[in-house]
Write a protein that holds these residues in place. Structure first.
Motif, PDB file in Angstrom:
ATOM      1  N   GLU A 188       0.808  -1.221   0.000  1.00  0.00           N
ATOM      2  CA  GLU A 188       0.000   0.000   0.000  1.00  0.00           C
ATOM      3  C   GLU A 188       0.848   1.281   0.000  1.00  0.00           C
ATOM      4  O   GLU A 188       0.300   2.381   0.078  1.00  0.00           O
ATOM      5  CB  GLU A 188      -0.918  -0.007   1.226  1.00  0.00           C
ATOM      6  CG  GLU A 188      -2.073  -0.965   1.113  1.00  0.00           C
ATOM      7  CD  GLU A 188      -3.165  -0.407   0.208  1.00  0.00           C
ATOM      8  OE1 GLU A 188      -3.798   0.584   0.563  1.00  0.00           O
ATOM      9  OE2 GLU A 188      -3.365  -0.986  -0.881  1.00  0.00           O
ATOM     10  N   PRO A 190       2.374   4.458  -1.158  1.00  0.00           N
ATOM     11  CA  PRO A 190       2.053   5.309  -2.311  1.00  0.00           C
ATOM     12  C   PRO A 190       3.257   5.506  -3.225  1.00  0.00           C
ATOM     13  O   PRO A 190       4.405   5.612  -2.771  1.00  0.00           O
ATOM     14  CB  PRO A 190       1.615   6.632  -1.674  1.00  0.00           C
ATOM     15  CG  PRO A 190       1.242   6.281  -0.266  1.00  0.00           C
ATOM     16  CD  PRO A 190       2.147   5.150   0.123  1.00  0.00           C
ATOM     17  N   ASP A 517      -6.673   6.779   5.836  1.00  0.00           N
ATOM     18  CA  ASP A 517      -5.612   6.104   5.085  1.00  0.00           C
ATOM     19  C   ASP A 517      -6.148   5.024   4.144  1.00  0.00           C
ATOM     20  O   ASP A 517      -5.378   4.200   3.659  1.00  0.00           O
ATOM     21  CB  ASP A 517      -4.592   5.492   6.034  1.00  0.00           C
ATOM     22  CG  ASP A 517      -5.230   4.593   7.093  1.00  0.00           C
ATOM     23  OD1 ASP A 517      -6.458   4.666   7.272  1.00  0.00           O
ATOM     24  OD2 ASP A 517      -4.491   3.835   7.738  1.00  0.00           O
ATOM     25  N   GLY A 518      -7.448   5.024   3.884  1.00  0.00           N
ATOM     26  CA  GLY A 518      -7.976   4.041   2.942  1.00  0.00           C
ATOM     27  C   GLY A 518      -9.359   3.557   3.322  1.00  0.00           C
ATOM     28  O   GLY A 518     -10.072   4.206   4.100  1.00  0.00           O
ATOM     29  N   TRP A 519      -9.726   2.400   2.772  1.00  0.00           N
ATOM     30  CA  TRP A 519     -11.062   1.843   2.942  1.00  0.00           C
ATOM     31  C   TRP A 519     -10.994   0.522   3.698  1.00  0.00           C
ATOM     32  O   TRP A 519     -10.102  -0.286   3.471  1.00  0.00           O
ATOM     33  CB  TRP A 519     -11.700   1.566   1.582  1.00  0.00           C
ATOM     34  CG  TRP A 519     -11.853   2.751   0.697  1.00  0.00           C
ATOM     35  CD1 TRP A 519     -10.877   3.320  -0.076  1.00  0.00           C
ATOM     36  CD2 TRP A 519     -13.042   3.504   0.471  1.00  0.00           C
ATOM     37  NE1 TRP A 519     -11.389   4.380  -0.771  1.00  0.00           N
ATOM     38  CE2 TRP A 519     -12.720   4.523  -0.459  1.00  0.00           C
ATOM     39  CE3 TRP A 519     -14.349   3.405   0.945  1.00  0.00           C
ATOM     40  CZ2 TRP A 519     -13.656   5.438  -0.917  1.00  0.00           C
ATOM     41  CZ3 TRP A 519     -15.284   4.322   0.492  1.00  0.00           C
ATOM     42  CH2 TRP A 519     -14.947   5.330  -0.423  1.00  0.00           C
ATOM     43  N   ARG A 533      -7.249  -0.047   3.261  1.00  0.00           N
ATOM     44  CA  ARG A 533      -6.406  -0.116   2.069  1.00  0.00           C
ATOM     45  C   ARG A 533      -6.827   0.979   1.096  1.00  0.00           C
ATOM     46  O   ARG A 533      -8.012   1.250   0.911  1.00  0.00           O
ATOM     47  CB  ARG A 533      -6.534  -1.481   1.401  1.00  0.00           C
ATOM     48  CG  ARG A 533      -6.137  -2.639   2.298  1.00  0.00           C
ATOM     49  CD  ARG A 533      -6.087  -3.958   1.566  1.00  0.00           C
ATOM     50  NE  ARG A 533      -5.008  -3.994   0.581  1.00  0.00           N
ATOM     51  CZ  ARG A 533      -4.560  -5.108   0.008  1.00  0.00           C
ATOM     52  NH1 ARG A 533      -5.100  -6.278   0.328  1.00  0.00           N
ATOM     53  NH2 ARG A 533      -3.595  -5.076  -0.870  1.00  0.00           N
ATOM     54  N   ARG A 534      -5.815   1.580   0.482  1.00  0.00           N
ATOM     55  CA  ARG A 534      -6.086   2.590  -0.543  1.00  0.00           C
ATOM     56  C   ARG A 534      -6.659   1.937  -1.796  1.00  0.00           C
ATOM     57  O   ARG A 534      -7.562   2.482  -2.438  1.00  0.00           O
ATOM     58  CB  ARG A 534      -4.797   3.335  -0.899  1.00  0.00           C
ATOM     59  CG  ARG A 534      -4.146   4.065   0.252  1.00  0.00           C
ATOM     60  CD  ARG A 534      -2.747   4.562  -0.110  1.00  0.00           C
ATOM     61  NE  ARG A 534      -2.795   5.642  -1.063  1.00  0.00           N
ATOM     62  CZ  ARG A 534      -2.742   6.936  -0.756  1.00  0.00           C
ATOM     63  NH1 ARG A 534      -2.653   7.308   0.522  1.00  0.00           N
ATOM     64  NH2 ARG A 534      -2.777   7.867  -1.681  1.00  0.00           N
ATOM     65  N   HIS A 535      -6.117   0.778  -2.141  1.00  0.00           N
ATOM     66  CA  HIS A 535      -6.530   0.082  -3.357  1.00  0.00           C
ATOM     67  C   HIS A 535      -6.617  -1.418  -3.082  1.00  0.00           C
ATOM     68  O   HIS A 535      -5.605  -2.055  -2.785  1.00  0.00           O
ATOM     69  CB  HIS A 535      -5.524   0.317  -4.489  1.00  0.00           C
ATOM     70  CG  HIS A 535      -5.397   1.740  -4.913  1.00  0.00           C
ATOM     71  ND1 HIS A 535      -6.294   2.354  -5.759  1.00  0.00           N
ATOM     72  CD2 HIS A 535      -4.468   2.686  -4.605  1.00  0.00           C
ATOM     73  CE1 HIS A 535      -5.927   3.604  -5.964  1.00  0.00           C
ATOM     74  NE2 HIS A 535      -4.820   3.833  -5.269  1.00  0.00           N
ATOM     75  N   THR A 545     -12.556  -0.807  -4.748  1.00  0.00           N
ATOM     76  CA  THR A 545     -12.059   0.576  -4.746  1.00  0.00           C
ATOM     77  C   THR A 545     -11.914   1.104  -6.167  1.00  0.00           C
ATOM     78  O   THR A 545     -12.237   2.266  -6.440  1.00  0.00           O
ATOM     79  CB  THR A 545     -10.717   0.655  -4.003  1.00  0.00           C
ATOM     80  OG1 THR A 545      -9.865  -0.423  -4.417  1.00  0.00           O
ATOM     81  CG2 THR A 545     -10.912   0.582  -2.503  1.00  0.00           C
ATOM     82  N   TYR A 549     -13.815   4.483  -7.289  1.00  0.00           N
ATOM     83  CA  TYR A 549     -13.062   5.615  -7.817  1.00  0.00           C
ATOM     84  C   TYR A 549     -13.492   5.948  -9.251  1.00  0.00           C
ATOM     85  O   TYR A 549     -13.634   7.117  -9.618  1.00  0.00           O
ATOM     86  CB  TYR A 549     -11.564   5.307  -7.796  1.00  0.00           C
ATOM     87  CG  TYR A 549     -10.944   5.155  -6.423  1.00  0.00           C
ATOM     88  CD1 TYR A 549     -11.399   5.890  -5.333  1.00  0.00           C
ATOM     89  CD2 TYR A 549      -9.879   4.273  -6.219  1.00  0.00           C
ATOM     90  CE1 TYR A 549     -10.816   5.747  -4.079  1.00  0.00           C
ATOM     91  CE2 TYR A 549      -9.291   4.120  -4.973  1.00  0.00           C
ATOM     92  CZ  TYR A 549      -9.763   4.864  -3.904  1.00  0.00           C
ATOM     93  OH  TYR A 549      -9.180   4.718  -2.672  1.00  0.00           O
ATOM     94  N   LEU A 566      -6.257   9.911  -2.865  1.00  0.00           N
ATOM     95  CA  LEU A 566      -6.422   8.496  -2.553  1.00  0.00           C
ATOM     96  C   LEU A 566      -6.705   7.685  -3.812  1.00  0.00           C
ATOM     97  O   LEU A 566      -6.145   6.615  -4.023  1.00  0.00           O
ATOM     98  CB  LEU A 566      -7.572   8.341  -1.557  1.00  0.00           C
ATOM     99  CG  LEU A 566      -7.584   7.110  -0.651  1.00  0.00           C
ATOM    100  CD1 LEU A 566      -6.359   7.058   0.240  1.00  0.00           C
ATOM    101  CD2 LEU A 566      -8.859   7.133   0.199  1.00  0.00           C
TER     102      LEU A 566
END
Length: 599
Positions: A188, A190, A517-519, A533-535, A545, A549, A566
């Motif tokens: 995760e 970036p 910081d994410g989902w 998690r972002r993705h 995600t 998005y 994000l």
């Protein structure tokens, strides 16, 4: 005195061995067909939401034993029949563990966590999935199907290890959880300076490395449809020859059921000849949409026809009488035979057809040949160019009617929101040109909108009596938001009624699952260890995600807004394994909404 004690212990042991096991456990009345089929097991199974059972494990210091599977799974049925119905196995599990049965379709987040642990520790995973955990919920050993004797041997060794070295096992289990968490965190990380174009190139490189250019699909052993990756190639307008080969072979060989329609879950051989016989709604919904869309974009009428036939299969076989579509059709028939509903012996063909019909059929399919499968042979595709095509079509319809009249195919009749959303996206693809698609889609969109409007919020699934089952996840919200968008684009007249529903779902998704910081995959985790998690990567389903998005990006100026960083910043996992992030990498909406992120 010592002899007396020994005699008392022997007598006690014999009495314990003679004690009758419970006739049923707490799963007997479960709304999940998979859990209910274990309701008569002598194993004292519990549902994962049984907090008293979790407390019991901690109070007694016993490990948790979680067995996860799904109703359509052949080996899950085998293990239930051979292992969990056995009194000796049940007695040992009940004395040394606190046992939980998990329907992976109702608790996908827990199942995904356990799958990841077994993949990490064993190299591969699947179902039935069996995992032993500390009372606090940290996994320390996992395995898939084992014959009864081997299963019992493994469980005895685990019980002995736990008794002799509990503290060390707890330390190692926490260490494994921390390592998995570290790996997730590393994936995760970036990558703000990595352009989308570089990730597209990395994805295509990964595709070329695993593409089977002769037989289609990815890899050289078991073959899955891999729809998110094939959709990505269609989005990127790349590898057209390979994509065409894959779509052709999947529709021509035995991944598709040429008698009843629909697609099986996967092929156990690289040539797509030997299917694993379960049929899942998520596969058929995604494949219907893929074939319809590819046929439209690449001007292939045969692909469009395959897509329409798959929609027709879902309508005929998976439509629930109360609305929506059921989860799956079992790999085993009502007699427990794998593929038994779909396979034919010579005697069965001869009983169903006249001599004249058999004479036509045998020129196309030598049903008199030695059986390829234990239960018989699988009818092959009819070549539309053959002079007998029309007659063979009538013969196939007669065989299909005979099968429905004389055979039984068990089904999992729960209706999962996410999978029904995928079906709505498929119907949106054919609604403009097909009145049945349009009618089915309108009914499904109304039903899904009604579920989204429940006072208690969106459910994860509904049982056969329309009762909510399970806790809705990020995936449920994301795929339904995307499906409503697809339907509104296909049917603009429905936008006024459905746009408020879509917006309400988007707000609920942010409120329930979004963290700085994410989902979260689930806002009510039953086991510890979940992190935002972002993705999320693609699985057999598209990344939730990526779907959220993409739909935010397509909404215009007020879409991504505060989530742009994000949504648009890639992470290290995309660079390391771009194949698993095909939906995000190939999204045309994110191309437009994100562009090349520069810092």
């Amino acid at each position: 005195m010592k002899r007396l004690i020994i005699r008392l212990l022997v007598a006690a042991a014999s009495l314990l061995g003679a004690l009758p096991l419970a006739a049923a456990n707490s799963l007997a009345d479960s709304p999940s067909p998979y859990l209910a089929m274990h309701g008569q097991d002598p194993v004292d199974w519990h549902d994962m939401r049984d907090t008293q059972a979790l407390q019991k494990a901690r109070r007694l210091g016993r490990p948790l034993f979680i067995s996860s599977g799904y109703f359509a799974c052949h080996w899950c049925h085998v293990m239930q029949r051979e292992t969990y119905s056995d009194p000796e196995v049940a007695r040992f599990i009940n004395e040394h563990f606190v046992a939980f049965k998990l329907d992976r379709e109702l608790d996908p987040v827990i199942d995904a966590r356990l799958i990841r642990f077994v993949e990490y520790t064993q190299g591969t995973a699947g179902w039935p999935l069996n995992v032993v955990l500390t009372p606090e919920g940290y996994p320390f050993y996992g395995f898939t199907y084992l014959p009864k004797a081997r299963f019992l041997d493994v469980m005895r060794q685990l019980a002995t290890l736990w008794q002799d070295d509990r503290e060390e096992i707890e330390r190692l289990a926490r260490g494994a959880a921390e390592e998995l968490d570290r790996l997730t965190g590393a994936a995760e990380k970036p990558l703000p300076h990595t352009p989308r174009s570089a990730l597209k190139a990395a994805f295509l490189k990964a595709v070329r490395a695993s593409a089977d250019r002769f037989e289609g699909g990815f890899g050289n052993s078991i073959k899955f449809p891999s729809v998110p990756q094939l959709e990505a190639l269609l989005n990127l307008n790349a590898e057209r020859e390979f994509l065409a080969t894959t779509l052709d072979v999947m529709q021509q060989r035995n991944l598709q059921d040429h008698l009843h329609g629909g697609f099986f879950r996967y092929s156990t051989d690289p040539g797509w000849h030997t299917p694993h016989f379960e049929k899942m709604l998520y596969d058929n919904a995604q494949l219907a949409r893929l074939y319809l869309r590819a046929g439209r974009l690449l001007d292939r009428r045969d692909w469009q026809q395959t897509g329409l036939r798959t929609v027709e299969f879902a309508r005929r076989w998976m439509r629930h009488p109360r609305d929506g579509y059921i989860a799956s059709l079992s790999a085993v028939d009502d007699q427990g035979h794998e593929g038994g509903f779909y396979l034919w012996t010579r005697a069965e063909v001869e009983a169903a057809l006249t001599p004249r019909e058999r004479a036509v059929l045998v020129r196309h399919w030598d049903y008199t040949a030695p059986p390829e499968f234990e239960e018989g042979n699988l009818p092959p595709r009819i070549d539309p160019r053959t002079p007998d095509a029309a007659a063979l079509g009538r013969i196939y319809r007669k065989l299909a009617e005979h099968a429905r009249a004389h055979r039984k195919l068990p089904q999992d009749d729960k209706r999962l929101i996410a999978w029904n959303a995928l079906m709505l996206s498929a119907l949106a693809e054919c609604a403009a040109s097909d009145t049945d698609c349009r009618s089915d889609g309108q009914a499904l969109a109304r039903w899904l909108a009604h579920q989204a409007g429940r006072p208690e919020g969106l459910p994860h699934a509904l049982d056969s009596q329309d009762r909510p089952v399970g806790t809705a996840t990020l995936e449920d919200h994301a795929l339904l938001i995307a499906a409503l968008d697809d339907w509104m684009r296909a049917q603009p007249a429905r936008r006024k009624a459905l746009e408020p529903v879509r917006r309400r779902l988007a707000r609920a998704a942010r409120q329930r699952y979004l963290r700085p910081d994410g989902w979260l995959a689930n806002d009510h985790p039953l086991l510890s260890g979940d992190r935002p998690r972002r993705h999320f990567p693609d699985t057999v389903l598209p990344s939730p995600t990526a779907r959220i998005y993409a739909r935010l990006a397509s909404a215009g100026a007020d879409g991504l807004h505060s989530l742009k960083d994000l949504a648009c910043t890639p992470v290290a996992g995309m660079q390391d394994n771009p194949f698993e992030h095909a939906s995000w990498i190939s999204s045309p909406e994110l191309d437009q909404g994100c562009g090349e992120v520069k810092r």
